[in-house]
Design a protein around this motif. Structure first.
Motif, PDB file in Angstrom:
ATOM      1  N   PRO A   1      20.774  48.618  -2.072  1.00 22.90           N
ATOM      2  CA  PRO A   1      20.159  50.079  -1.672  1.00 22.90           C
ATOM      3  C   PRO A   1      21.007  51.071  -1.861  1.00 22.90           C
ATOM      4  O   PRO A   1      20.529  52.255  -1.959  1.00 22.90           O
ATOM      5  CB  PRO A   1      20.294  49.749  -0.118  1.00 22.90           C
ATOM      6  N   ASN A   2      22.294  50.887  -2.227  1.00 18.68           N
ATOM      7  CA  ASN A   2      23.261  51.865  -2.777  1.00 18.68           C
ATOM      8  C   ASN A   2      24.394  51.192  -3.732  1.00 18.68           C
ATOM      9  O   ASN A   2      24.271  50.105  -3.881  1.00 18.68           O
ATOM     10  CB  ASN A   2      23.895  52.660  -1.669  1.00 18.68           C
ATOM     11  N   ALA A   3      25.208  52.332  -4.210  1.00 18.04           N
ATOM     12  CA  ALA A   3      25.850  51.562  -5.688  1.00 18.04           C
ATOM     13  C   ALA A   3      27.117  50.878  -5.138  1.00 18.04           C
ATOM     14  O   ALA A   3      28.019  50.042  -5.778  1.00 18.04           O
ATOM     15  CB  ALA A   3      26.652  52.899  -6.266  1.00 18.04           C
ATOM     16  N   SER A   4      27.313  50.685  -3.836  1.00 20.50           N
ATOM     17  CA  SER A   4      28.240  49.754  -3.365  1.00 20.50           C
ATOM     18  C   SER A   4      28.021  48.836  -2.648  1.00 20.50           C
ATOM     19  O   SER A   4      28.912  47.900  -1.964  1.00 20.50           O
ATOM     20  CB  SER A   4      29.262  50.860  -2.487  1.00 20.50           C
ATOM     21  N   PHE A   5      26.907  48.195  -2.532  1.00 19.52           N
ATOM     22  CA  PHE A   5      26.489  47.198  -1.726  1.00 19.52           C
ATOM     23  C   PHE A   5      25.322  46.458  -2.253  1.00 19.52           C
ATOM     24  O   PHE A   5      24.371  47.236  -2.519  1.00 19.52           O
ATOM     25  CB  PHE A   5      26.125  47.474  -0.217  1.00 19.52           C
ATOM     26  N   SER A   6      24.955  45.075  -2.382  1.00 18.08           N
ATOM     27  CA  SER A   6      24.092  44.493  -2.745  1.00 18.08           C
ATOM     28  C   SER A   6      23.736  43.329  -1.599  1.00 18.08           C
ATOM     29  O   SER A   6      24.902  42.704  -1.328  1.00 18.08           O
ATOM     30  CB  SER A   6      24.244  43.986  -4.234  1.00 18.08           C
ATOM     31  N   THR A   7      22.511  42.739  -1.651  1.00 18.34           N
ATOM     32  CA  THR A   7      22.376  41.382  -0.803  1.00 18.34           C
ATOM     33  C   THR A   7      21.420  40.498  -1.679  1.00 18.34           C
ATOM     34  O   THR A   7      20.839  41.007  -2.419  1.00 18.34           O
ATOM     35  CB  THR A   7      21.816  41.739   0.469  1.00 18.34           C
ATOM     36  N   LEU A   8      21.735  39.180  -1.116  1.00 20.26           N
ATOM     37  CA  LEU A   8      20.875  38.133  -1.956  1.00 20.26           C
ATOM     38  C   LEU A   8      20.323  37.194  -0.626  1.00 20.26           C
ATOM     39  O   LEU A   8      21.199  37.007  -0.046  1.00 20.26           O
ATOM     40  CB  LEU A   8      21.599  37.251  -3.104  1.00 20.26           C
ATOM     41  N   LYS A   9      19.005  37.175  -0.600  1.00 22.63           N
ATOM     42  CA  LYS A   9      18.384  36.615   0.496  1.00 22.63           C
ATOM     43  C   LYS A   9      17.814  35.540   0.481  1.00 22.63           C
ATOM     44  O   LYS A   9      16.908  35.404  -0.735  1.00 22.63           O
ATOM     45  CB  LYS A   9      17.937  37.423   1.437  1.00 22.63           C
ATOM     46  N   ILE A  10      17.941  34.370   0.927  1.00 25.42           N
ATOM     47  CA  ILE A  10      16.996  33.164   0.926  1.00 25.42           C
ATOM     48  C   ILE A  10      16.386  32.859   2.147  1.00 25.42           C
ATOM     49  O   ILE A  10      16.983  32.717   3.222  1.00 25.42           O
ATOM     50  CB  ILE A  10      17.774  32.045   0.399  1.00 25.42           C
ATOM     51  N   GLN A  11      15.121  32.724   2.220  1.00 23.31           N
ATOM     52  CA  GLN A  11      14.192  32.679   3.263  1.00 23.31           C
ATOM     53  C   GLN A  11      12.893  32.069   2.906  1.00 23.31           C
ATOM     54  O   GLN A  11      12.090  32.654   2.296  1.00 23.31           O
ATOM     55  CB  GLN A  11      13.898  34.035   3.931  1.00 23.31           C
TER      56      GLN A  11
END
Lengths: 113, 108
Positions: A70-80
């Motif tokens: 969502p921005n330059a300082s944060f990322s997520t990897l989701k498993i669902q």
């Protein structure tokens, strides 16, 4: 700089549950990579971003996997939903450009039971 | 994306012996990087090679890039127990894909 920061370091979850892995890249790095490491498959590139935009997600194994930046300082990897075969160490890495030194986080060891 | 092939998969040496791992590609590489991952750790960058025929040294480690820029090698002279780990090569066309790695164990 504190380097690439991943959380949590360890995650144990039950099959079917949603799992979210987090990554904070090094400030000023334009590229962010997500990898999965297992004994059988080695270090696989799942997806990478350039300036927060997903460039190549061909390594994402299934629709159960999704990644956002969502921005330059944060990322997520989701498993669902998660499955036992998702058990692995997941690494996040960042670099200034796509072909320079990559800095890896400490990784998240995921166990799905 | 095209990955690089790395051999051998495992190497066990006696302390003081030399060690070499090889990285091969079917296509010309713009550059190649080498990383080391200690047991339980994360990959750490060692070096990047860019030029055809390039040779770089870091103490007991010698890195080479082939003339055709399709292969590379990492040679360790007189291994020590601190050299234990998995050595990866990575080809980068912005997508940084790794070879399978060579796991080195050193017997004291």
């Amino acid at each position: 700089d504190a380097g690439v920061i991943q959380s949590p370091r360890h995650e144990v979850t039950e099959m079917g549950q949603e799992v979210t892995l987090r990554c904070k890249p090094i400030s000023g790095h334009d590229y962010l990579f997500w990898y999965r490491q297992t004994m059988m498959r080695g270090l696989e590139l799942l997806i990478y971003f350039n300036n927060n935009v997903p460039i190549d997600d061909s390594g994402m194994p299934e629709d159960r996997f999704s990644a956002k930046m969502p921005n330059a300082s944060f990322s997520t990897l989701k498993i669902q939903p998660s499955e036992p075969r998702d058990s692995a160490v997941y690494f996040c890495a960042s670099s200034t450009t796509g072909d320079t030194e990559a800095f890896f986080g400490q990784g998240t060891r995921l166990t799905v039971v | 994306g095209q990955q690089v092939m790395q051999i051998p998969q495992y190497q066990h040496v006696q302390e003081g012996e030399d060690f070499t791992t090889y990285c091969n590609s079917s296509t010309t590489l713009s550059n190649i990087q080498w990383y080391k991952q200690r047991p339980g750790g994360h990959p750490v960058f060692l070096i990047q090679l860019v030029k055809s025929g390039e040779v770089k040294k870091q103490k007991r480690l010698t890195f080479q890039f082939g003339e055709a820029k399709k292969n590379s090698s990492l040679h360790i002279t007189a291994t020590q127990t601190t050299d234990v780990g998995t050595y990866f090569c990575s080809r980068n066309n912005n997508d940084m894909r790794f070879g399978a790695g060579t796991r080195l164990t050193v017997k004291p």
